[in-house]
Design a protein around this motif. Sequence first.
Motif, mmCIF file in Angstrom:
data_model
loop_
_atom_site.group_PDB
_atom_site.id
_atom_site.type_symbol
_atom_site.label_atom_id
_atom_site.label_comp_id
_atom_site.label_asym_id
_atom_site.label_seq_id
_atom_site.Cartn_x
_atom_site.Cartn_y
_atom_site.Cartn_z
ATOM 1 N N ARG A 242 2.975 11.165 -12.510
ATOM 2 C CA ARG A 242 3.370 9.749 -12.594
ATOM 3 C C ARG A 242 3.323 9.092 -11.221
ATOM 4 O O ARG A 242 2.879 7.936 -11.082
ATOM 5 N N ARG A 243 3.761 9.798 -10.179
ATOM 6 C CA ARG A 243 3.752 9.213 -8.834
ATOM 7 C C ARG A 243 2.336 8.991 -8.324
ATOM 8 O O ARG A 243 2.069 8.009 -7.622
ATOM 9 N N VAL A 244 1.425 9.889 -8.669
ATOM 10 C CA VAL A 244 0.024 9.690 -8.283
ATOM 11 C C VAL A 244 -0.538 8.444 -8.963
ATOM 12 O O VAL A 244 -1.208 7.613 -8.331
ATOM 13 N N ARG A 245 -0.266 8.295 -10.232
ATOM 14 C CA ARG A 245 -0.747 7.114 -10.958
ATOM 15 C C ARG A 245 -0.186 5.829 -10.359
ATOM 16 O O ARG A 245 -0.879 4.801 -10.273
ATOM 17 N N THR A 246 1.099 5.870 -9.929
ATOM 18 C CA THR A 246 1.742 4.683 -9.379
ATOM 19 C C THR A 246 1.213 4.351 -7.998
ATOM 20 O O THR A 246 0.898 3.193 -7.690
ATOM 21 N N GLN A 247 1.119 5.361 -7.141
ATOM 22 C CA GLN A 247 0.705 5.125 -5.757
ATOM 23 C C GLN A 247 -0.797 4.901 -5.639
ATOM 24 O O GLN A 247 -1.253 4.135 -4.784
ATOM 25 N N TYR A 248 -1.571 5.548 -6.473
ATOM 26 C CA TYR A 248 -3.025 5.391 -6.472
ATOM 27 C C TYR A 248 -3.425 4.692 -7.778
ATOM 28 O O TYR A 248 -3.268 3.494 -7.918
ATOM 29 N N ARG A 249 -3.927 5.476 -8.712
ATOM 30 C CA ARG A 249 -4.256 4.975 -10.053
ATOM 31 C C ARG A 249 -4.667 6.170 -10.888
ATOM 32 O O ARG A 249 -4.823 7.275 -10.365
ATOM 33 N N PRO A 250 -4.850 6.020 -12.191
ATOM 34 C CA PRO A 250 -5.326 7.144 -12.996
ATOM 35 C C PRO A 250 -6.681 7.633 -12.492
ATOM 36 O O PRO A 250 -7.524 6.851 -12.046
ATOM 37 N N ALA A 251 -6.890 8.915 -12.562
ATOM 38 C CA ALA A 251 -8.090 9.520 -11.982
ATOM 39 C C ALA A 251 -9.268 9.484 -12.951
ATOM 40 O O ALA A 251 -9.116 9.709 -14.154
ATOM 41 N N ASP A 252 -10.432 9.217 -12.393
ATOM 42 C CA ASP A 252 -11.665 9.310 -13.170
ATOM 43 C C ASP A 252 -12.073 10.770 -13.375
ATOM 44 O O ASP A 252 -12.696 11.108 -14.383
ATOM 45 N N LEU A 253 -11.726 11.604 -12.410
ATOM 46 C CA LEU A 253 -12.029 13.033 -12.504
ATOM 47 C C LEU A 253 -10.869 13.821 -11.919
ATOM 48 O O LEU A 253 -10.424 13.555 -10.797
ATOM 49 N N VAL A 254 -10.386 14.776 -12.690
ATOM 50 C CA VAL A 254 -9.392 15.734 -12.209
ATOM 51 C C VAL A 254 -10.045 17.106 -12.221
ATOM 52 O O VAL A 254 -10.642 17.513 -13.216
ATOM 53 N N VAL A 255 -9.951 17.803 -11.106
ATOM 54 C CA VAL A 255 -10.541 19.126 -10.954
ATOM 55 C C VAL A 255 -9.422 20.148 -10.852
ATOM 56 O O VAL A 255 -8.465 19.968 -10.089
#
Length: 406
Positions: free
Chosen positions: A142-155
């Motif tokens: 949730r913090r990654v989504r808030t500070q950045y945005r949802p990812a196009d690619l997660v590895v």
Amino acid sequence: MLSVLDLGATPPCEKILSADELDLPEPTFPLHLRLCEDCLLLQIPALITPEDTFTEYAYYSSYSDSWVRHAKSFVEDAVRRLGLDADSFMVEVASNDGYLLQHAVAAGIPCLGIEPSVNVGAAAVERGVSTWTEFLDEDVARRVRTQYRPADLVVANNVYAHIPDLRGFTKSLRGLLADDGWLSIEVHHALNLVSLGQFDTIYHEHFQYYTLFSATYALAQAGLAVVDVELLPTHGGSIRVWARPVESAGAPTARVCEVLLMEEAAGLHRSDGYLQLRRRTEAIRHDLLAFLLRCRAQGKRVVGYGAPGKGNTLLNYCGIRSDLLEYTVDRNPYKHGHFTPGTRIPIHDPEMIAKDRPDVVLGLPWNLEPELTDQLSYIAEWGGQLVFPLPTLHVADLKSRSAALR
């Protein structure tokens, strides 16, 4: 739960020992592989937490040249396949020392590494890779989504097997993803583990061992659908699973069906098919011990190359000590001057081999055979042999390799 393979009790495979620790007690934990007969997931009990293993970690991915090349190729392919560019966002979970995301940085793709180990995460930052020192959970997602945005690619390369809370972790992966995003997971293929007797890939930080069938079931618990799969040579045979949120997944490729059929043909869609692993494991141990005992009887000096986690499973299960393997070497200076867990074999700089000119070098990271054969071709100058214990005990052809390199 069906008992598949009991390797006894061993210490954690990455807990290398300092000289000061040699006279102290060393905890060991059962290493017993079992199968869930409902979902067909191979697993061991979570007796050691990730915090015990990964807060300070001895493994740096970048010390394997072939693994860095593998990561570079993956990034280049993903850029083409998914159309990633400066407007995209990429996240790697368990990003280690930046071995993979450094290539995303070079390509101008915004990215973030999530790496729990402070020491290897610091190495990634030095490479210019933005890195959070965290264990991924739903709050971190949730913090990654808030500070950045949802990812196009997660590895998630070679981390999906390291998770005691598999359901929660899988939900966290979904939490990182955009609704039309892509998830790429690389994991050792249990088809190879069972059919080739790759028992040394079993150790305490690996809680699960996946077929495509069991990975598909696990991902579905968090609303993720498998859309493609690739068979890879890495780690003795891996699968790269591509998944997407179910709402954007679409139909899977033909390769998904092909791999599932391979697993079924190997007997891995029924529980009794897994029992072949014990017989193969015992044969590998007997062959290796017989070889090392012959070398000792003939007065040959035998040393090791590498101090990987898999090597420590092999050494402990086979009962190999410094009378049979004088020492081992490793490119990672973090391990120099230390000792292997349980078996307490000294770990030195690779230069020691050229200095000592041993008769036999035993390659413990056998999955890196081409890379190690290139690096050690020089031992042919004094008639040295490079031997690998798996998939069956064999001697590498150093002379032809040396000639090819000229």
